[in-house]
Write an enzyme that holds these catalytic residues in place. Structure first.
Site, PDB file in Angstrom:
ATOM      1  N   LYS A 274      14.343   5.228 -17.790  1.00  0.00           N
ATOM      2  CA  LYS A 274      14.634   4.781 -16.422  1.00  0.00           C
ATOM      3  C   LYS A 274      16.101   4.400 -16.266  1.00  0.00           C
ATOM      4  O   LYS A 274      16.761   4.796 -15.294  1.00  0.00           O
ATOM      5  CB  LYS A 274      13.744   3.584 -16.083  1.00  0.00           C
ATOM      6  CG  LYS A 274      14.137   2.848 -14.811  1.00  0.00           C
ATOM      7  CD  LYS A 274      13.610   1.430 -14.805  1.00  0.00           C
ATOM      8  CE  LYS A 274      14.312   0.601 -13.744  1.00  0.00           C
ATOM      9  NZ  LYS A 274      13.923  -0.812 -13.778  1.00  0.00           N
ATOM     10  N   CYS A 350       3.642  -2.488   0.079  1.00  0.00           N
ATOM     11  CA  CYS A 350       2.620  -2.011  -0.872  1.00  0.00           C
ATOM     12  C   CYS A 350       2.751  -2.782  -2.185  1.00  0.00           C
ATOM     13  O   CYS A 350       3.102  -2.231  -3.229  1.00  0.00           O
ATOM     14  CB  CYS A 350       2.767  -0.504  -1.094  1.00  0.00           C
ATOM     15  SG  CYS A 350       1.359   0.260  -1.927  1.00  0.00           S
ATOM     16  N   CYS A 357      -1.881  -3.660   3.803  1.00  0.00           N
ATOM     17  CA  CYS A 357      -2.327  -2.381   4.355  1.00  0.00           C
ATOM     18  C   CYS A 357      -2.380  -2.424   5.876  1.00  0.00           C
ATOM     19  O   CYS A 357      -2.219  -1.400   6.549  1.00  0.00           O
ATOM     20  CB  CYS A 357      -3.703  -2.009   3.789  1.00  0.00           C
ATOM     21  SG  CYS A 357      -3.701  -1.627   2.025  1.00  0.00           S
ATOM     22  N   CYS A 360       1.013  -1.413   7.269  1.00  0.00           N
ATOM     23  CA  CYS A 360       1.577  -0.185   6.718  1.00  0.00           C
ATOM     24  C   CYS A 360       1.287   0.990   7.647  1.00  0.00           C
ATOM     25  O   CYS A 360       0.158   1.189   8.110  1.00  0.00           O
ATOM     26  CB  CYS A 360       0.980   0.079   5.333  1.00  0.00           C
ATOM     27  SG  CYS A 360       1.694   1.516   4.499  1.00  0.00           S
ATOM     28  N   CYS A 366      -2.985   7.594   3.716  1.00  0.00           N
ATOM     29  CA  CYS A 366      -3.023   7.007   2.375  1.00  0.00           C
ATOM     30  C   CYS A 366      -4.452   7.026   1.853  1.00  0.00           C
ATOM     31  O   CYS A 366      -5.346   6.424   2.461  1.00  0.00           O
ATOM     32  CB  CYS A 366      -2.491   5.578   2.394  1.00  0.00           C
ATOM     33  SG  CYS A 366      -2.517   4.770   0.775  1.00  0.00           S
TER      34      CYS A 366
END
Length: 374
Positions: A274, A350, A357, A360, A366
């Protein structure tokens, strides 16, 4: 007169005692006579092997030898070879006479055979059942482009901690040259492992005030000084030691600058996939992969972009599998924006615990949308 007999038996080969008691009706005085004898233990009788058992043993023996590159001749073949050798061989005068009445040993011979496995370790022939069936290729969510566009719309204000205190932003802050910017990006990425952006930003500020975040300043500060500056980032002692090791490597091998390739960055102490991907993208401007952290790993599995979530142990996740899977199907033009978009979405909406939710805009597309989380 009364006669009483008591038999005491102990199984498994112990002593058997017979006690005879004679009791007179007149004297009321019992007379005891004890006889002791030993008996052999009674063992279970082993059944005689049948033809099926004999054939099974023979088959297992032949399979054992064949798996190790050895051919096992049968008794008939060995007897045939002996008879052929006896008829073709010419007896010499010095040969010792063969004693009559004795049967020759006709045990099977063991001869090596060329199977192409000489000099190799063989663990035996693998049965076809041991082979795992190949998993079908992963198919991402067919609406992933619509999901990505909605995420861009949700993240257009750029107010998440990653936008304000991310490694790319900390690398540019107070940089005096391109080399200094790349070095600060490397140091901030090393400190960001398992650390929030806000804590990392404060640690970088204290470190800059202490030494200016240069190779010479960090070496003069020493490990103890670095530890005091970067607390309370996670694993601050190990990170301080890795920073000094990286400074020594950059000073001797790269003339004070950082490596340019992903492979060379991975060789530095304390640098993982990463960090190397992030430094290549924001330090050198080269996109070599997708930078996957815990947010990208979690949201990619929730959106159906990956299937690498460890449901057996939620604390033992492997973001590296997610990185390889995302890079296998996602076009390269989206690789750089995936990390800041998903990280900011994970920090604001999230979340890992109690996701919002209800707030969102991805609810319609989703697959992990939960009405109970509203």
């Amino acid at each position: 007169m009364r006669f009483t007999t008591l038999n005491l038996v102990k199984f498994g080969g112990a002593t058997i005692c017979t006690i005879n008691m004679f009791r007179s009706s007149l004297a009321f005085s019992p007379k005891i006579h004890v006889e002791t004898r030993h008996v052999a233990p009674t063992l279970p009788i082993k059944p005689w092997p049948t033809r099926w058992h004999q054939s099974l043993r023979k088959e297992r023996r032949q399979r054992w030898f064949s798996s190790r590159g050895i051919a096992l001749l049968s008794v008939e073949a060995a007897a045939e070879e002996e008879s052929l050798a006896a008829t073709t061989a010419v007896p010499s005068e010095d040969a010792a006479p063969v004693a009559r009445g004795k049967k020759k040993n006709t045990l099977p011979d063991i001869a090596p055979c060329s199977t192409g496995h000489e000099g190799k370790k063989s663990g035996g022939a693998k049965s076809p059942r041991s082979k795992k069936a190949a998993l079908p290729p992963f198919i991402p969510n067919p609406r992933w482009r619509d999901q990505l566009e909605i995420i861009r719309e949700m993240r257009k204000d750029a107010t998440a901690p990653v936008d304000l205190f991310g490694c790319s932003e900390l690398g540019r802050r107070k940089a005096t040259s391109p080399e200094h910017m790349r070095f600060q990006t490397l140091i901030s990425s090393m400190l960001s492992s398992q650390t929030t952006d806000l804590v990392n930003e404060k640690a970088m500020g204290r470190l800059f005030d202490a030494c200016g975040i240069t190779i010479e300043g960090l070496e003069a500060l020493g490990e103890e000084g670095i530890v005091q500056a970067i607390k309370p980032v996670s694993f601050y002692t190990a990170k301080a030691g890795n920073i000094l090791k990286v400074c020594a490597i950059l000073k001797t091998q790269y003339t004070g600058d950082i490596p340019r390739t992903f492979e060379e960055l991975m060789q530095l102490p304390g640098v993982g996939p990463k960090m190397a991907t992030l430094v290549c993208a924001y330090g050198w401007g080269e996109i070599v992969g997708i930078c996957v952290d815990t947010h990208v790993h979690r949201i990619s599995n929730r959106l159906g972009w990956a299937n690498t979530w460890n449901f057996k142990n939620h604390k033992a996740q492997n973001p590296e599998k997610t990185r390889k899977l995302l890079e296998s199907w996602m076009p390269k033009e989206h690789w750089k924006e995936v990390n800041p978009l998903l990280v900011g979405l994970g920090q604001q909406t999230c979340r890992a615990i109690a996701p919002k939710c209800g707030d969102c805009k991805l609810a319609a597309v989703c697959p992990s949308y939960s009405a109970s989380a509203e």
